[in-house]
Design a protein around this motif. Structure first.
Motif, PDB file in Angstrom:
ATOM      1  N   VAL A   1       0.847  -1.078  -0.090  1.00 46.92           N
ATOM      2  CA  VAL A   1      -0.024   0.078  -0.112  1.00 46.92           C
ATOM      3  C   VAL A   1       0.874   1.316  -0.023  1.00 46.92           C
ATOM      4  O   VAL A   1       0.774   2.256  -0.738  1.00 46.92           O
ATOM      5  N   GLY A   2       1.733   1.378   0.982  1.00 48.20           N
ATOM      6  CA  GLY A   2       2.672   2.295   0.857  1.00 48.20           C
ATOM      7  C   GLY A   2       3.395   2.242  -0.520  1.00 48.20           C
ATOM      8  O   GLY A   2       3.754   3.710  -0.957  1.00 48.20           O
ATOM      9  N   GLY A   3       4.108   1.552  -0.966  1.00 46.66           N
ATOM     10  CA  GLY A   3       4.955   1.574  -2.168  1.00 46.66           C
ATOM     11  C   GLY A   3       3.812   1.971  -3.428  1.00 46.66           C
ATOM     12  O   GLY A   3       3.929   2.795  -4.222  1.00 46.66           O
ATOM     13  N   LEU A   4       2.670   1.492  -3.464  1.00 47.51           N
ATOM     14  CA  LEU A   4       1.617   2.112  -4.378  1.00 47.51           C
ATOM     15  C   LEU A   4       1.375   3.687  -4.235  1.00 47.51           C
ATOM     16  O   LEU A   4       1.358   4.259  -5.270  1.00 47.51           O
ATOM     17  N   GLY A   5       1.025   4.023  -3.092  1.00 43.79           N
ATOM     18  CA  GLY A   5       1.087   5.244  -2.807  1.00 43.79           C
ATOM     19  C   GLY A   5       2.255   6.257  -3.226  1.00 43.79           C
ATOM     20  O   GLY A   5       2.116   7.349  -3.676  1.00 43.79           O
ATOM     21  N   GLU A   6       3.352   5.942  -2.815  1.00 41.88           N
ATOM     22  CA  GLU A   6       4.508   6.556  -3.220  1.00 41.88           C
ATOM     23  C   GLU A   6       4.613   6.591  -4.911  1.00 41.88           C
ATOM     24  O   GLU A   6       5.028   7.761  -5.353  1.00 41.88           O
ATOM     25  N   LEU A   7       4.381   5.533  -5.460  1.00 41.84           N
ATOM     26  CA  LEU A   7       4.517   5.337  -6.956  1.00 41.84           C
ATOM     27  C   LEU A   7       3.550   6.495  -7.504  1.00 41.84           C
ATOM     28  O   LEU A   7       3.975   7.013  -8.630  1.00 41.84           O
ATOM     29  N   LEU A   8       2.266   6.716  -6.995  1.00 41.59           N
ATOM     30  CA  LEU A   8       1.446   7.602  -7.343  1.00 41.59           C
ATOM     31  C   LEU A   8       1.432   8.896  -6.696  1.00 41.59           C
ATOM     32  O   LEU A   8       0.468   9.859  -7.062  1.00 41.59           O
TER      33      LEU A   8
ATOM     34  N   ALA B   1       0.265  12.219  -8.157  1.00 43.71           N
ATOM     35  CA  ALA B   1      -0.985  12.299  -8.460  1.00 43.71           C
ATOM     36  C   ALA B   1      -1.979  13.048  -7.356  1.00 43.71           C
ATOM     37  O   ALA B   1      -3.030  13.677  -7.549  1.00 43.71           O
ATOM     38  N   TRP B   2      -1.552  12.844  -6.034  1.00 50.27           N
ATOM     39  CA  TRP B   2      -2.229  13.448  -4.950  1.00 50.27           C
ATOM     40  C   TRP B   2      -1.265  14.241  -3.920  1.00 50.27           C
ATOM     41  O   TRP B   2      -1.836  14.422  -3.037  1.00 50.27           O
ATOM     42  N   SER B   3      -0.173  14.555  -4.293  1.00 50.73           N
ATOM     43  CA  SER B   3       0.742  15.140  -3.396  1.00 50.73           C
ATOM     44  C   SER B   3       0.276  16.869  -3.052  1.00 50.73           C
ATOM     45  O   SER B   3       0.457  17.520  -2.389  1.00 50.73           O
TER      46      SER B   3
ATOM     47  N   ASN C   1       9.876  10.463  -4.371  1.00 59.21           N
ATOM     48  CA  ASN C   1       8.941   9.755  -3.846  1.00 59.21           C
ATOM     49  C   ASN C   1       8.420   8.780  -4.692  1.00 59.21           C
ATOM     50  O   ASN C   1       8.167   7.674  -4.429  1.00 59.21           O
ATOM     51  N   THR C   2       8.409   9.072  -6.053  1.00 54.24           N
ATOM     52  CA  THR C   2       8.024   7.897  -7.142  1.00 54.24           C
ATOM     53  C   THR C   2       8.850   6.732  -7.070  1.00 54.24           C
ATOM     54  O   THR C   2       8.875   5.664  -7.283  1.00 54.24           O
ATOM     55  N   ALA C   3      10.302   7.212  -7.070  1.00 51.54           N
ATOM     56  CA  ALA C   3      11.435   6.253  -6.859  1.00 51.54           C
ATOM     57  C   ALA C   3      11.314   5.424  -5.800  1.00 51.54           C
ATOM     58  O   ALA C   3      11.525   4.294  -5.899  1.00 51.54           O
TER      59      ALA C   3
END
Length: 230
Positions: free
Chosen positions: A155-162, A165-167, A196-198
Motif C-alpha cells: 500500500v505504501g509503495g503504491l501510494g509513493e508511486l502515485l 497524482a495526490w501530493s 517519492n515516485t522512485a
C-alpha cells in the motif's frame, strides 16, 4: 524408433510411479505460481486480526486460570484456554496449507480419559496442546511485524508511486516542498515528486521477495509448533 518408444514408455512409468508415491504418502503438489503473491499478501494481512483474537483470548484465559489454579475453576479455565488455542491452531494449519500448498501434518493429541478433575489434569499434561497455546502467544508479535512490512511495501509503495497524482492535497508550510526538502534541503516540487515516485518503485519492485520471506518466516514458526513432531 524402438529406442524412442522405449524412452516414452520409461517416462510414462516414471510419471505413474511419482503419482503413486504422492497418492501413497499424501504429498501435495507445490503451490501454483499463479496468484501466489495475492495468497501471501492475504496470509500476512489476515494474520494480524487472527493473532489479536488468539492472543487476547488465550492470554486472558491463561492468566485467570493460573490465578485460580488451586480451585476447580482455575483448572477448567486452563483446559478451556488449551482448547481455544487448539482451535486457532487448526485454522493456522489450514492457512499455511493454502498459502504454501504443503499442509502441516496434523499432530496427535492425547486422548482425554476419565471425567471431571482427572480428565482436566489429563488434558493439561498434553505437550502438543501447550505448543498450540505457545504459538498463539509467540506468533502475535511476529504477525504485527509482518503485517506492518506487508502494508508498507504494498500500500505504501503504491501510494509513493502515485505520489505525483495526490501530493497537491498535502498541507505545506510556505516555502516547504515536501520530504526531500526536509531531508536534503532541496526545494523543488519536481524533485520531490521524482524522489517519492522512485521510493515507491523500489518498494514495489522488492515487495515480492520481501513478502515471500515474511511468509516463509511465519509458516516456519507454525510448522515448528503446530505440526506432528513424530
Amino acid at each position: 524408433m524402438a529406442e524412442t518408444r522405449e524412452t516414452a514408455v520409461t517416462a510414462t512409468r516414471t510419471t505413474d510411479s511419482t503419482r503413486d508415491m504422492h497418492d501413497t504418502w499424501g504429498t501435495p503438489p507445490p503451490a501454483p505460481r499463479k496468484g501466489r503473491f495475492g495468497r501471501e499478501l492475504g496470509y500476512l494481512l489476515t494474520g494480524l486480526p487472527l493473532g489479536v483474537a488468539a492472543f487476547s483470548t488465550v492470554l486472558t484465559m491463561l492468566v485467570l486460570g493460573a490465578a485460580g489454579l488451586a480451585l476447580v475453576v482455575g483448572a477448567s479455565l486452563l483446559v478451556a484456554a488449551l482448547a481455544v488455542a487448539g482451535a486457532f491452531a487448526r485454522v493456522e494449519r489450514q492457512r499455511v496449507a493454502h498459502v504454501t500448498g504443503r499442509p502441516i501434518p496434523a499432530p496427535r493429541y492425547r486422548e482425554r480419559r476419565g471425567s471431571g478433575i482427572p480428565r482436566a489434569l489429563h488434558a493439561l499434561g498434553d505437550g502438543q496442546r501447550w505448543r498450540d497455546l505457545a504459538h498463539a502467544l509467540v506468533a502475535f508479535p511476529l504477525r504485527i511485524v509482518t503485517f506492518c512490512f506487508a502494508v508498507t511495501w504494498t500500500v505504501g509503495g503504491l501510494g509513493e508511486l502515485l505520489y505525483g497524482a495526490w501530493s497537491w492535497s498535502l498541507p505545506r508550510d510556505e516555502g516547504e516542498e515536501g520530504l526531500l526538502d526536509l531531508m536534503f534541503d532541496i526545494s523543488s516540487e519536481a524533485a520531490d515528486i521524482a524522489f517519492n515516485t522512485a521510493v515507491g518503485a523500489v518498494l514495489l519492485a522488492t515487495a515480492v521477495p520481501l513478502l515471500r520471506g515474511l511468509t516463509a518466516l511465519q509458516t516456519a514458526l507454525a510448522r515448528a509448533l503446530l505440526g506432528d513432531r513424530a
